[in-house]
Motif scaffolding. Structure first.
Motif, mmCIF file in Angstrom:
data_model
loop_
_atom_site.group_PDB
_atom_site.id
_atom_site.type_symbol
_atom_site.label_atom_id
_atom_site.label_comp_id
_atom_site.label_asym_id
_atom_site.label_seq_id
_atom_site.Cartn_x
_atom_site.Cartn_y
_atom_site.Cartn_z
ATOM 1 N N ARG A 74 63.513 39.989 116.715
ATOM 2 C CA ARG A 74 61.978 40.390 116.310
ATOM 3 C C ARG A 74 60.627 40.959 116.671
ATOM 4 N NH1 ARG A 74 58.247 37.200 117.321
ATOM 5 N NH2 ARG A 74 59.277 35.217 118.563
ATOM 6 N N VAL A 75 60.284 41.850 116.388
ATOM 7 C CA VAL A 75 58.974 42.025 116.903
ATOM 8 C C VAL A 75 57.648 41.697 116.982
ATOM 9 C CG1 VAL A 75 57.821 44.507 116.767
ATOM 10 C CG2 VAL A 75 60.473 44.814 116.993
ATOM 11 N N VAL A 89 61.885 40.363 121.509
ATOM 12 C CA VAL A 89 62.001 39.600 121.406
ATOM 13 C C VAL A 89 64.022 38.786 120.862
ATOM 14 C CG1 VAL A 89 61.300 37.262 120.523
ATOM 15 C CG2 VAL A 89 62.179 37.097 122.472
ATOM 16 N N ALA A 90 64.862 38.466 121.763
ATOM 17 C CA ALA A 90 65.884 37.867 120.163
ATOM 18 C C ALA A 90 66.282 37.146 120.761
ATOM 19 C CB ALA A 90 66.777 39.104 120.180
ATOM 20 N N ASN A 91 66.976 36.038 120.251
ATOM 21 C CA ASN A 91 67.004 34.681 121.303
ATOM 22 C C ASN A 91 69.396 35.197 121.212
ATOM 23 O OD1 ASN A 91 65.187 33.834 121.663
ATOM 24 N ND2 ASN A 91 65.205 32.655 120.093
ATOM 25 N N ILE A 92 70.167 34.507 121.764
ATOM 26 C CA ILE A 92 71.456 34.506 122.398
ATOM 27 C C ILE A 92 71.423 33.298 122.034
ATOM 28 C CG2 ILE A 92 71.547 37.223 121.989
ATOM 29 C CD1 ILE A 92 72.659 37.029 125.189
ATOM 30 N N TYR A 93 73.345 32.889 122.735
ATOM 31 C CA TYR A 93 73.672 31.524 123.251
ATOM 32 C C TYR A 93 74.876 31.959 124.050
ATOM 33 C CZ TYR A 93 70.525 29.066 120.240
ATOM 34 O OH TYR A 93 69.309 28.645 119.136
ATOM 35 N N ILE A 94 74.735 31.639 125.164
ATOM 36 C CA ILE A 94 76.606 32.437 126.195
ATOM 37 C C ILE A 94 77.106 30.694 126.316
ATOM 38 C CG2 ILE A 94 75.037 34.024 126.568
ATOM 39 C CD1 ILE A 94 74.779 32.746 129.834
ATOM 40 N N ALA A 154 66.340 43.010 124.520
ATOM 41 C CA ALA A 154 66.439 42.785 123.291
ATOM 42 C C ALA A 154 67.803 43.258 122.451
ATOM 43 C CB ALA A 154 64.989 42.342 122.094
ATOM 44 N N ASP A 155 67.755 44.599 123.046
ATOM 45 C CA ASP A 155 68.094 45.883 122.302
ATOM 46 C C ASP A 155 69.874 45.721 122.391
ATOM 47 O OD1 ASP A 155 65.762 47.090 121.210
ATOM 48 O OD2 ASP A 155 65.862 48.075 123.194
ATOM 49 N N ILE A 156 69.794 44.914 123.729
ATOM 50 C CA ILE A 156 71.293 44.363 123.746
ATOM 51 C C ILE A 156 72.599 44.027 122.392
ATOM 52 C CG2 ILE A 156 71.443 42.438 124.930
ATOM 53 C CD1 ILE A 156 73.106 42.778 127.752
ATOM 54 N N VAL A 157 71.137 42.696 122.095
ATOM 55 C CA VAL A 157 72.207 42.172 120.913
ATOM 56 C C VAL A 157 72.627 43.593 119.754
ATOM 57 C CG1 VAL A 157 70.271 40.539 120.822
ATOM 58 C CG2 VAL A 157 69.902 42.782 119.380
ATOM 59 N N ASN A 158 72.540 44.657 120.053
ATOM 60 C CA ASN A 158 73.248 45.682 119.189
ATOM 61 C C ASN A 158 73.754 46.184 119.831
ATOM 62 O OD1 ASN A 158 71.081 45.906 117.642
ATOM 63 N ND2 ASN A 158 69.706 47.111 118.295
#
Length: 224
Positions: A149-150, A161-166, A182-186
């Motif tokens: 999300r920009v 920002v991007a949200n992940i769950y671990i 946030a780019d790591i979600v790609n």
């Protein structure tokens, strides 16, 4: 008669262990390993001149601590990540944002490369043991992914920002990835294994603990 004898005086500067350092201590000497060199940031001084600052992370077998370097030393520390370093005559203070103790060398202190061998290994905290208002390093499997999300900051600049769950064997936690993180979600998917170093834990929605990965955080994909 007074006899003058010139002897070389040896002063024993016994180094402290990082785990023994508390806020508001002075004259600190320690030997550690440079773990992360950080990046140089500029700021405007009251006199109008531009200053430079760099936060270096140093560790030993008992823990790690952030050391602030200023101006010329920030530009050219004289050592690199992985090198052993000797810190003399530093003082400690508490960072009021992270509640962690940090070191300042100041005008009377120094940090130089050392040939002494120092052991360091990152302490990984289980997700179920994470509390708020402190920084943690965790390792787990991605169990949730949101889109990037920009948004626009108050000063008009944009960020993302991007949200992940671990998850690990003890629980599941939300991680907010700010900026370039946030780019790591790609690059990851559900089931990817990652490690996150120095993410700050805070209370989120419904008072659930969540992690925030910002400029001080390191993220590594262990298995896609």
């Amino acid at each position: 008669n007074i006899e003058h004898i010139d002897n070389e005086v040896s002063v024993d500067l016994k180094p402290l262990k990082i785990s023994d350092i508390k806020p508001d201590m002075y004259g600190l000497n320690l030997v550690g390993k440079a773990i992360d060199m950080g990046s140089i940031k500029t700021f405007q001084r009251k006199d109008g001149n531009t200053g430079r600052v760099r936060n270096v992370t140093v560790g030993d077998e008992t823990g790690k601590i952030r050391v602030t370097l200023w101006d010329l030393i920030a530009d050219n520390p004289g050592f690199a990540a992985g090198d052993s370093v000797e810190i003399l005559n530093a003082y400690s203070r508490e960072n009021t944002f992270t509640n962690q103790t940090e070191l300042q060398t100041g005008s009377g202190g120094s940090i130089t490369k050392s040939e002494r061998k120092v052991e360091y290994s990152e302490t990984i905290t289980q997700i179920g043991d994470i509390g708020i208002n402190s920084a943690y390093s965790v390792k787990g499997f991605v169990s949730g992914l949101d889109e990037i999300r920009v948004f626009e900051r108050q000063d008009g600049t944009k960020n993302q920002v991007a949200n992940i769950y671990i998850s690990d064997d003890t629980g599941r936690i939300k991680v907010a990835l700010w900026g370039e993180h946030a780019d790591i979600v790609n690059e990851i998917d559900i089931g990817s294994e990652i490690s996150i170093v120095d993410a700050f834990a805070k209370s989120g929605m419904n008072e659930e603990v969540e992690l925030s990965a910002g400029s001080r955080t390191g993220i590594r994909i262990l298995r896609k």
